[in-house]
Design a protein around this motif. Structure first.
Motif, PDB file in Angstrom:
ATOM      1  N   MET A 172       6.050  16.994   9.290  1.00 36.41           N
ATOM      2  CA  MET A 172       6.973  17.690   8.553  1.00 36.41           C
ATOM      3  C   MET A 172       8.317  17.540   9.745  1.00 36.41           C
ATOM      4  O   MET A 172       9.702  17.433   8.772  1.00 36.41           O
ATOM      5  CB  MET A 172       6.798  19.529   7.677  1.00 36.41           C
ATOM      6  CG  MET A 172       6.339  18.999   6.591  1.00 36.41           C
ATOM      7  SD  MET A 172       6.599  17.613   5.886  1.00 36.41           S
ATOM      8  CE  MET A 172       7.586  19.080   4.640  1.00 36.41           C
ATOM      9  N   PRO A 174      10.225  16.359  11.177  1.00 39.27           N
ATOM     10  CA  PRO A 174      11.512  15.161  11.904  1.00 39.27           C
ATOM     11  C   PRO A 174      11.652  14.860  10.770  1.00 39.27           C
ATOM     12  O   PRO A 174      12.719  14.030  10.763  1.00 39.27           O
ATOM     13  CB  PRO A 174      10.077  13.851  12.287  1.00 39.27           C
ATOM     14  CG  PRO A 174       9.380  14.745  12.792  1.00 39.27           C
ATOM     15  CD  PRO A 174       8.865  15.744  11.635  1.00 39.27           C
ATOM     16  N   THR A 175      11.790  15.322   9.374  1.00 39.13           N
ATOM     17  CA  THR A 175      12.101  15.357   7.471  1.00 39.13           C
ATOM     18  C   THR A 175      12.994  16.594   7.623  1.00 39.13           C
ATOM     19  O   THR A 175      14.325  16.385   6.974  1.00 39.13           O
ATOM     20  CB  THR A 175      11.760  15.070   6.746  1.00 39.13           C
ATOM     21  OG1 THR A 175      11.243  16.409   6.906  1.00 39.13           O
ATOM     22  CG2 THR A 175      10.470  14.112   7.709  1.00 39.13           C
ATOM     23  N   LEU A 176      13.389  17.345   8.931  1.00 39.60           N
ATOM     24  CA  LEU A 176      14.370  18.171   8.469  1.00 39.60           C
ATOM     25  C   LEU A 176      15.842  18.486   9.328  1.00 39.60           C
ATOM     26  O   LEU A 176      15.743  17.820  10.198  1.00 39.60           O
ATOM     27  CB  LEU A 176      13.332  19.504   8.752  1.00 39.60           C
ATOM     28  CG  LEU A 176      11.925  19.871   7.815  1.00 39.60           C
ATOM     29  CD1 LEU A 176      11.180  20.855   8.562  1.00 39.60           C
ATOM     30  CD2 LEU A 176      12.557  19.581   6.561  1.00 39.60           C
ATOM     31  N   ARG A 181      13.922  23.122  10.967  1.00 43.08           N
ATOM     32  CA  ARG A 181      12.939  23.250  12.027  1.00 43.08           C
ATOM     33  C   ARG A 181      12.727  24.446  12.233  1.00 43.08           C
ATOM     34  O   ARG A 181      11.602  24.783  13.189  1.00 43.08           O
ATOM     35  CB  ARG A 181      13.302  21.758  12.671  1.00 43.08           C
ATOM     36  CG  ARG A 181      13.209  20.872  11.962  1.00 43.08           C
ATOM     37  CD  ARG A 181      13.136  19.498  13.112  1.00 43.08           C
ATOM     38  NE  ARG A 181      14.302  19.618  14.737  1.00 43.08           N
ATOM     39  CZ  ARG A 181      15.698  18.525  14.507  1.00 43.08           C
ATOM     40  NH1 ARG A 181      15.236  17.993  13.266  1.00 43.08           N
ATOM     41  NH2 ARG A 181      16.106  18.705  15.121  1.00 43.08           N
ATOM     42  N   TYR A 184      10.858  27.009   9.773  1.00 38.94           N
ATOM     43  CA  TYR A 184      10.364  26.016   8.907  1.00 38.94           C
ATOM     44  C   TYR A 184       8.553  26.313   9.796  1.00 38.94           C
ATOM     45  O   TYR A 184       7.429  26.465  10.487  1.00 38.94           O
ATOM     46  CB  TYR A 184      10.345  24.607   8.782  1.00 38.94           C
ATOM     47  CG  TYR A 184       9.372  23.955   8.251  1.00 38.94           C
ATOM     48  CD1 TYR A 184       9.887  23.828   6.610  1.00 38.94           C
ATOM     49  CD2 TYR A 184       7.884  23.227   8.164  1.00 38.94           C
ATOM     50  CE1 TYR A 184       8.745  23.050   5.242  1.00 38.94           C
ATOM     51  CE2 TYR A 184       7.011  22.441   7.464  1.00 38.94           C
ATOM     52  CZ  TYR A 184       7.677  22.591   6.062  1.00 38.94           C
ATOM     53  OH  TYR A 184       6.543  22.076   5.179  1.00 38.94           O
ATOM     54  N   LYS A 236       5.906  20.236   0.103  1.00 43.67           N
ATOM     55  CA  LYS A 236       5.425  19.015  -0.395  1.00 43.67           C
ATOM     56  C   LYS A 236       4.168  19.365   0.753  1.00 43.67           C
ATOM     57  O   LYS A 236       3.155  17.644   0.183  1.00 43.67           O
ATOM     58  CB  LYS A 236       6.134  18.587   1.149  1.00 43.67           C
ATOM     59  CG  LYS A 236       8.244  17.465   0.213  1.00 43.67           C
ATOM     60  CD  LYS A 236       8.968  17.069   1.075  1.00 43.67           C
ATOM     61  CE  LYS A 236      10.132  17.138   0.497  1.00 43.67           C
ATOM     62  NZ  LYS A 236      11.437  16.481   1.891  1.00 43.67           N
ATOM     63  N   PRO A 259      10.335   9.589  -0.219  1.00 44.83           N
ATOM     64  CA  PRO A 259       9.724   9.946   1.264  1.00 44.83           C
ATOM     65  C   PRO A 259       9.202  11.799   0.938  1.00 44.83           C
ATOM     66  O   PRO A 259       7.657  11.059   1.492  1.00 44.83           O
ATOM     67  CB  PRO A 259      11.119  10.650   0.850  1.00 44.83           C
ATOM     68  CG  PRO A 259      11.891   9.287   0.345  1.00 44.83           C
ATOM     69  CD  PRO A 259      11.545   9.439  -0.709  1.00 44.83           C
ATOM     70  N   SER A 260       9.371  12.042  -0.738  1.00 44.88           N
ATOM     71  CA  SER A 260       7.756  13.065  -0.829  1.00 44.88           C
ATOM     72  C   SER A 260       6.231  12.785  -0.331  1.00 44.88           C
ATOM     73  O   SER A 260       5.451  13.003  -0.171  1.00 44.88           O
ATOM     74  CB  SER A 260       8.584  13.871  -2.183  1.00 44.88           C
ATOM     75  OG  SER A 260       9.908  14.647  -1.235  1.00 44.88           O
ATOM     76  N   GLU A 262       5.643   9.305   0.309  1.00 48.49           N
ATOM     77  CA  GLU A 262       5.013   9.160   1.331  1.00 48.49           C
ATOM     78  C   GLU A 262       4.520  10.469   2.696  1.00 48.49           C
ATOM     79  O   GLU A 262       3.385  10.307   3.426  1.00 48.49           O
ATOM     80  CB  GLU A 262       6.252   8.801   2.366  1.00 48.49           C
ATOM     81  CG  GLU A 262       6.721   7.166   1.831  1.00 48.49           C
ATOM     82  CD  GLU A 262       7.437   6.887   1.944  1.00 48.49           C
ATOM     83  OE1 GLU A 262       8.130   6.917   2.941  1.00 48.49           O
ATOM     84  OE2 GLU A 262       7.616   5.388   1.982  1.00 48.49           O
ATOM     85  N   LEU A 263       5.192  11.953   2.311  1.00 46.85           N
ATOM     86  CA  LEU A 263       4.818  12.385   3.450  1.00 46.85           C
ATOM     87  C   LEU A 263       3.759  12.927   3.259  1.00 46.85           C
ATOM     88  O   LEU A 263       3.118  13.442   3.498  1.00 46.85           O
ATOM     89  CB  LEU A 263       6.157  13.824   3.194  1.00 46.85           C
ATOM     90  CG  LEU A 263       7.666  13.471   4.439  1.00 46.85           C
ATOM     91  CD1 LEU A 263       8.467  15.023   3.518  1.00 46.85           C
ATOM     92  CD2 LEU A 263       7.020  13.138   5.540  1.00 46.85           C
ATOM     93  N   LYS A 266       0.716  11.182   3.825  1.00 45.71           N
ATOM     94  CA  LYS A 266       0.554  11.516   5.326  1.00 45.71           C
ATOM     95  C   LYS A 266      -0.782  12.999   5.327  1.00 45.71           C
ATOM     96  O   LYS A 266      -1.936  13.240   6.440  1.00 45.71           O
ATOM     97  CB  LYS A 266       1.629  11.895   6.269  1.00 45.71           C
ATOM     98  CG  LYS A 266       2.299  10.464   6.049  1.00 45.71           C
ATOM     99  CD  LYS A 266       3.251  10.554   7.364  1.00 45.71           C
ATOM    100  CE  LYS A 266       4.285   9.185   7.194  1.00 45.71           C
ATOM    101  NZ  LYS A 266       5.733   9.074   8.147  1.00 45.71           N
TER     102      LYS A 266
END
Length: 535
Positions: A172, A174-176, A181, A184, A236, A259-260, A262-263, A266
């Motif tokens: 998570m 790296p997406t913020l 961050r 979070y 997410k 993108p959501s 994909e997250l 994962k």
């Protein structure tokens, strides 16, 4: 002769393509949980909308296709409501907004119902969702996020998230943005002092104890279990956790959520499960080709569509080219209705292999609707476009006016024995009154056009009494008259009829229109156009 299952294996319609992903995943055997699970999600901070309809309709089509490919495998469809989300803002379209504002941040199922009819605002909107889905006959099972969290059914999955906390944070963060961050956490604790869903950093993570520590709104440190509804997850991670906990096998989402997806996939893998199959559908555009936005109000709502057309036509719109961006505005409705009628008509006599490619097969789960058989018996065969033009020519204020013409054209048909046709009549009157009548513009004929109209008037004045409803003969007469006059192309003659007689730039097959509207009545339209020039 090939069985339906064998034909389904070769079918090219997109629901079968999607369903074959599940066949590749499980073959003809059910997974360990005993069924294949389809899911759609719903955010109950607002009312169901056209996207909600589309997602459930499309998922249902894939489910039906899978049932043909693997008929021995049980399936379920969950309509999952994220009703434990904190209320972020007060909707504009509700009563008692000031009361609701006092509960911002609380789970939707803890916010009092501003309508005063249900246990909470979340329960109210959940009831609206169920009523909405029930009204279209969808087969589904409603699921509440609040119920799953508070009952403990998510506990094992939440403890798994806690055990894999660092790995999930690694996905998570790296997406913020930098500021996000810093605070979070996938866990959103419910404040024991205020009841609000808090977005705060975790001070401690205790996987062995199954708890997290955070600072509450009153400044106190609080240790709380992640189980039993004391926390929820950011959306997410929540999505990925839900796939893991429920064993979701298929879920689709809009292109904007790639993108959501994909997250979440994962995170689902980190927890130890395979993410569901699915695809990303394109978003809708307005009449100018711009992305539809709720805040701009530049789209077409479901309520507006269903004021002017049956839900089956909306289902057809959702079926066609789901991966292509499509314009969603009022002018697409009449075409969607007539395309739906055409596909149903084809389905009645189609050979099995072709039927599986027919959108009407997917809309009606392989069955020809009862109204279509009745329409055959009554021989009405009236398109929606013809009904719209009849409404315009007759300036129809209500369905009774329309039925006066229909009864003469098809004497056996009545509102009682033709209920679907009667619905179309009502839709046509509403569409004409709201969308067509305010924009009608008539023009005077040119000299060339006047001469052709005079010949058509003379032909109608002599038309045989036993051919008054012979649409084909009338169409041939109109066609031949146009050929005898110096129009640049025959299309210009038909455009003349639309613009001069009907006050619009498009129109019906004129033979069918004259047969329905009446030979004498059409002659009167021509008299008016020739006598007054412009109405």
């Amino acid at each position: 002769m090939a069985t339906e299952q064998e034909l389904a294996r070769e079918a090219k319609a997109w629901p079968f393509e999607e369903a074959r992903k599940l066949v590749a995943r499980y073959g003809d055997k059910a997974p360990a949980k005993g069924y294949v699970l389809f899911e759609t999600g719903y955010g109950p901070s607002g009312l169901p909308h056209i996207g909600t309809f589309g997602e459930v309709a499309r998922t249902t089509m894939v489910r039906q296709a899978f049932q043909r490919l693997a008929p021995g495998v049980p399936t379920r469809l969950f309509a999952f409501s994220d009703d434990m989300d904190g209320l972020r803002k007060v909707p504009d379209n509700i009563p008692n907004r000031e009361m609701v504002a006092q509960h911002l941040g609380k789970p939707l199922t803890k916010v009092p119902d501003p309508f005063g009819t249900h246990e909470s605002f979340g329960h109210h909107n959940n009831a609206r969702l169920r009523a909405f889905l029930d009204s279209y006959g969808f087969e589904y099972e409603f699921q509440s996020s609040t119920d799953w969290y508070t009952s403990g059914r998510f506990d094992h999955a939440l403890l798994a998230v806690l055990r894999h906390y660092d790995e999930i944070m690694g996905v998570m963060l790296p997406t913020l943005g930098e500021e996000r961050r810093a605070t979070y956490s996938p866990f959103l604790p419910i404040s024991p002092s205020t009841g609000r869903v808090l977005q705060v950093p975790m001070l401690e993570i205790n996987p062995d104890a199954g708890t997290v520590v955070f600072e509450d709104e009153d400044g106190k440190k609080v240790e709380t279990p992640v189980t039993g509804g004391h926390v929820k997850l950011q959306w997410k991670p929540d999505w990925g956790m839900r796939w893991f906990a429920l064993g979701v096998d298929y879920e689709m989402a809009g292109k904007d959520l790639i993108p959501s997806v994909e997250l979440a996939g994962k995170i689902c893998r980190i927890l130890g499960a395979q993410p569901p199959e699915g695809f990303n559908y394109e978003l809708f555009l307005d009449d100018k080709g711009q992305k539809i936005s709720k805040s701009k109000g530049n789209g077409l709502t479901m309520e507006e569509w269903l004021r002017y057309a049956p839900p089956e036509s909306l289902a057809l719109y959702m079926f066609q080219k789901p991966r292509a961006a499509k314009k969603l505005f009022f002018d697409v409705i009449p075409r969607a209705v007539d395309d739906y009628l055409t596909f149903v008509d084809k389905l009645k006599g189609e050979e099995p292999a072709k039927a599986l490619e027919n959108p009407a097969w997917h809309i009606h789960n392989g069955q020809v609707p009862a109204w279509a058989t009745a329409a055959d018996q009554l021989k009405t065969n009236l398109s929606f476009g013809i009904l719209l033009n009849l409404a315009g020519a007759a300036n129809a204020e209500n369905a009774d006016v329309m039925w006066g013409f229909i009864s003469r054209y098809a004497p056996a048909a009545t509102p009682a024995n033709s209920p679907f046709l009667d619905r179309l009549v009502g839709y046509a009157v509403a569409y004409y009154q709201d969308r067509v009548k305010p924009t009608k513009v008539y023009r005077a004929p040119t000299d060339v056009e006047r001469a052709a109209l005079e010949e058509l008037r003379a032909a109608l004045a002599q038309w045989p009494a036993d051919q008054l409803t012979n649409a084909e003969a009338l169409q041939n007469e109109v066609y031949e008259i146009g050929k005898r006059h110096p129009f640049t192309e025959l299309r210009a003659w038909f455009l003349t009829l639309y613009e001069v007689l009907l006050g619009q730039s498009t129109g019906p097959r004129m033979g069918s229109f004259i047969a329905l509207y009446g030979v004498a009545e059409t002659k009167a339209l021509i008299d008016q156009a020739l006598g007054d020039g412009i109405k």
